[in-house]
Design a protein around this motif. Sequence first.
Motif, mmCIF file in Angstrom:
data_model
loop_
_atom_site.group_PDB
_atom_site.id
_atom_site.type_symbol
_atom_site.label_atom_id
_atom_site.label_comp_id
_atom_site.label_asym_id
_atom_site.label_seq_id
_atom_site.Cartn_x
_atom_site.Cartn_y
_atom_site.Cartn_z
ATOM 1 N N ILE A 141 49.740 36.028 -53.184
ATOM 2 C CA ILE A 141 48.763 34.881 -53.232
ATOM 3 C C ILE A 141 49.737 33.893 -52.473
ATOM 4 C CG2 ILE A 141 47.504 32.663 -54.274
ATOM 5 C CD1 ILE A 141 46.315 35.096 -56.289
ATOM 6 N N VAL A 142 48.930 33.221 -51.364
ATOM 7 C CA VAL A 142 49.887 31.681 -51.099
ATOM 8 C C VAL A 142 48.774 30.854 -50.576
ATOM 9 C CG1 VAL A 142 51.115 30.549 -49.044
ATOM 10 C CG2 VAL A 142 51.089 33.540 -49.483
ATOM 11 N N ASN A 143 49.162 29.883 -51.573
ATOM 12 C CA ASN A 143 48.414 28.606 -51.246
ATOM 13 C C ASN A 143 48.460 27.596 -50.683
ATOM 14 O OD1 ASN A 143 46.721 29.248 -53.501
ATOM 15 N ND2 ASN A 143 48.046 28.426 -54.311
ATOM 16 N N THR A 144 48.362 26.374 -50.026
ATOM 17 C CA THR A 144 48.785 25.272 -49.675
ATOM 18 C C THR A 144 48.429 23.918 -49.888
ATOM 19 O OG1 THR A 144 47.384 26.780 -47.273
ATOM 20 C CG2 THR A 144 48.115 24.591 -47.056
ATOM 21 N N ALA A 145 49.729 24.078 -49.935
ATOM 22 C CA ALA A 145 49.793 22.287 -50.856
ATOM 23 C C ALA A 145 49.695 20.865 -49.631
ATOM 24 C CB ALA A 145 51.160 22.049 -51.834
ATOM 25 N N SER A 146 50.942 20.582 -49.817
ATOM 26 C CA SER A 146 51.408 19.309 -48.664
ATOM 27 C C SER A 146 52.328 18.695 -49.109
ATOM 28 C CB SER A 146 49.980 18.559 -48.385
ATOM 29 O OG SER A 146 50.702 17.546 -47.542
ATOM 30 N N VAL A 147 52.749 17.706 -47.792
ATOM 31 C CA VAL A 147 54.972 17.013 -48.285
ATOM 32 C C VAL A 147 53.639 15.894 -49.402
ATOM 33 C CG1 VAL A 147 55.896 17.888 -46.617
ATOM 34 C CG2 VAL A 147 54.281 16.256 -46.265
ATOM 35 N N THR A 170 51.469 26.800 -59.353
ATOM 36 C CA THR A 170 51.843 27.459 -58.817
ATOM 37 C C THR A 170 52.821 28.486 -59.436
ATOM 38 O OG1 THR A 170 52.664 26.220 -56.377
ATOM 39 C CG2 THR A 170 54.356 28.405 -56.597
ATOM 40 N N LEU A 171 54.076 27.672 -60.477
ATOM 41 C CA LEU A 171 55.053 28.551 -61.042
ATOM 42 C C LEU A 171 53.979 28.792 -61.756
ATOM 43 C CD1 LEU A 171 57.367 29.065 -61.696
ATOM 44 C CD2 LEU A 171 58.096 27.272 -62.773
ATOM 45 N N PRO A 172 53.093 27.994 -62.974
ATOM 46 C CA PRO A 172 52.399 28.790 -64.282
ATOM 47 C C PRO A 172 51.330 29.646 -63.534
ATOM 48 C CG PRO A 172 51.621 26.760 -63.703
ATOM 49 C CD PRO A 172 53.081 26.617 -63.225
ATOM 50 N N ALA A 173 50.768 30.232 -62.796
ATOM 51 C CA ALA A 173 50.318 30.750 -62.564
ATOM 52 C C ALA A 173 51.091 32.237 -61.449
ATOM 53 C CB ALA A 173 49.801 30.883 -60.768
ATOM 54 N N ALA A 174 51.992 32.043 -61.286
ATOM 55 C CA ALA A 174 53.482 33.127 -60.954
ATOM 56 C C ALA A 174 53.531 33.614 -62.274
ATOM 57 C CB ALA A 174 55.100 32.342 -60.053
ATOM 58 N N ARG A 175 54.158 32.563 -62.966
ATOM 59 C CA ARG A 175 54.436 33.380 -64.767
ATOM 60 C C ARG A 175 53.083 33.909 -65.136
ATOM 61 N NH1 ARG A 175 57.616 27.360 -66.322
ATOM 62 N NH2 ARG A 175 60.053 28.411 -66.024
ATOM 63 N N GLU A 176 52.345 33.217 -65.173
ATOM 64 C CA GLU A 176 50.595 34.479 -65.482
ATOM 65 C C GLU A 176 50.317 35.851 -65.178
ATOM 66 O OE1 GLU A 176 46.502 33.811 -66.824
ATOM 67 O OE2 GLU A 176 47.360 32.044 -66.449
ATOM 68 N N LEU A 177 50.764 35.902 -63.877
ATOM 69 C CA LEU A 177 50.842 36.314 -62.832
ATOM 70 C C LEU A 177 51.498 38.437 -63.036
ATOM 71 C CD1 LEU A 177 48.227 35.263 -60.616
ATOM 72 C CD2 LEU A 177 47.496 36.315 -62.861
ATOM 73 N N ALA A 178 52.747 37.715 -63.563
ATOM 74 C CA ALA A 178 54.161 38.590 -63.211
ATOM 75 C C ALA A 178 53.782 39.998 -63.818
ATOM 76 C CB ALA A 178 55.041 37.834 -63.391
ATOM 77 N N ARG A 179 52.598 39.570 -64.448
ATOM 78 C CA ARG A 179 52.923 41.176 -65.678
ATOM 79 C C ARG A 179 51.839 41.951 -65.067
ATOM 80 N NH1 ARG A 179 48.833 41.492 -69.766
ATOM 81 N NH2 ARG A 179 47.081 39.377 -69.899
ATOM 82 N N HIS A 180 51.282 41.782 -64.270
ATOM 83 C CA HIS A 180 50.241 41.743 -63.481
ATOM 84 C C HIS A 180 51.001 42.350 -61.713
ATOM 85 C CE1 HIS A 180 46.809 41.321 -65.774
ATOM 86 N NE2 HIS A 180 47.153 40.409 -65.739
ATOM 87 N N GLY A 181 51.978 42.635 -61.027
ATOM 88 C CA GLY A 181 52.927 42.742 -60.621
ATOM 89 C C GLY A 181 51.790 41.878 -58.804
ATOM 90 N N ILE A 182 51.631 41.022 -59.252
ATOM 91 C CA ILE A 182 50.669 39.988 -58.576
ATOM 92 C C ILE A 182 51.791 38.422 -58.425
ATOM 93 C CG2 ILE A 182 48.754 38.141 -57.618
ATOM 94 C CD1 ILE A 182 47.786 39.748 -59.799
ATOM 95 N N ARG A 183 52.679 38.110 -57.050
ATOM 96 C CA ARG A 183 53.483 37.315 -56.884
ATOM 97 C C ARG A 183 52.651 36.087 -56.088
ATOM 98 N NH1 ARG A 183 56.427 37.312 -52.387
ATOM 99 N NH2 ARG A 183 56.231 39.272 -51.933
ATOM 100 N N VAL A 184 52.598 34.429 -56.852
ATOM 101 C CA VAL A 184 52.302 33.076 -56.275
ATOM 102 C C VAL A 184 53.243 32.756 -55.497
ATOM 103 C CG1 VAL A 184 50.743 31.166 -57.363
ATOM 104 C CG2 VAL A 184 50.528 33.636 -57.807
ATOM 105 N N ALA A 185 52.885 31.502 -54.097
ATOM 106 C CA ALA A 185 53.725 30.686 -53.966
ATOM 107 C C ALA A 185 52.793 29.899 -53.163
ATOM 108 C CB ALA A 185 54.847 31.681 -52.790
ATOM 109 N N ALA A 186 53.586 29.177 -52.669
ATOM 110 C CA ALA A 186 52.984 27.929 -52.113
ATOM 111 C C ALA A 186 53.219 27.131 -50.613
ATOM 112 C CB ALA A 186 51.904 26.502 -52.839
ATOM 113 N N ILE A 187 53.100 26.486 -49.843
ATOM 114 C CA ILE A 187 54.205 26.293 -48.700
ATOM 115 C C ILE A 187 53.163 24.512 -48.958
ATOM 116 C CG2 ILE A 187 54.050 25.949 -46.104
ATOM 117 C CD1 ILE A 187 53.029 28.694 -45.974
ATOM 118 N N ALA A 188 53.782 23.932 -48.797
ATOM 119 C CA ALA A 188 53.643 21.911 -48.685
ATOM 120 C C ALA A 188 53.763 21.531 -47.248
ATOM 121 C CB ALA A 188 54.828 21.740 -49.245
ATOM 122 N N PRO A 189 52.900 22.050 -46.688
ATOM 123 C CA PRO A 189 53.334 21.433 -44.699
ATOM 124 C C PRO A 189 53.746 20.019 -44.362
ATOM 125 C CG PRO A 189 50.988 22.864 -44.738
ATOM 126 C CD PRO A 189 51.372 22.489 -46.696
#
Length: 253
Positions: A141-147, A170-189
């Motif tokens: 999962i890739v979310n869009t943040a912003s500067v 981003t980080l708490p979602a990544a931690r929660e979903l890690a056990r399911h093998g799901i990565r979460v990151a965000a881009i801040a354009p």
Amino acid sequence: MQPDGKLAIVTGAASGLGRATATRLAGEGARLALVDLDGEALAQLARDTGAVACACDVADAAASEAAFARILAEGGRPHMLVNCAGIAPGARIFGSDGPEPLAAFEHIVRVNLTGTYNWLRLAAAAMAQNAPDGEGERGVIVNTASVSAYEGQIGQTAYAAAKGGVAALTLPAARELARHGIRVAAIAPGLFGTPMVEAMTQEVQERVMDVIPFPKRHGRPDEYAQMVLSIITNPMVNGSVIRLDAALRMQAR
């Protein structure tokens, strides 16, 4: 994760960063499900890419659940979600007529933050049922943040709060979903050449452009899409918010 043959959902896909991302993922062999309020523009892109197109409000729970059910029925479970849907109107805290109506703040947060979380929750629940790959990965999962989450300008309290929320989850979602093998990151354009940025006055654009170190230009939507692809294909990117801003640090105005 390699996108070839896997289903990617892209929200805000009718224009800007979302459209560029959808086009890039299609070029990498991904199957697409596209979501946006602009049904007409979405339909054209869907015809060009063979995608499932769902016109809906990303922050509307019932409409999104119905759209997601259609995606599952027509495309199967997703392996990728890229949340690009967003709005960026300016709103002062108060003006000559008194405090800004609360509805203006709520609307900006609803689209940018609630809409992001809404599709994250739907996609994550479905991804958790995917068969894992060789590294145990089931989805990205890739979310869009912003500067603006870090250096919001005057008039951006609502937008900065919403994008700050996207960065913070981003980080708490990544931690929660890690056990399911799901990565979460965000881009801040930073400042990208999208309809959202082009809606700013020329004066504002020039003022921001003046403080961009290098390259001294708008980012191109395909450069955002390239970063999305890098995140998807690099399994070590997880829980991070990546600035994509040419070293821009926004000034107060």
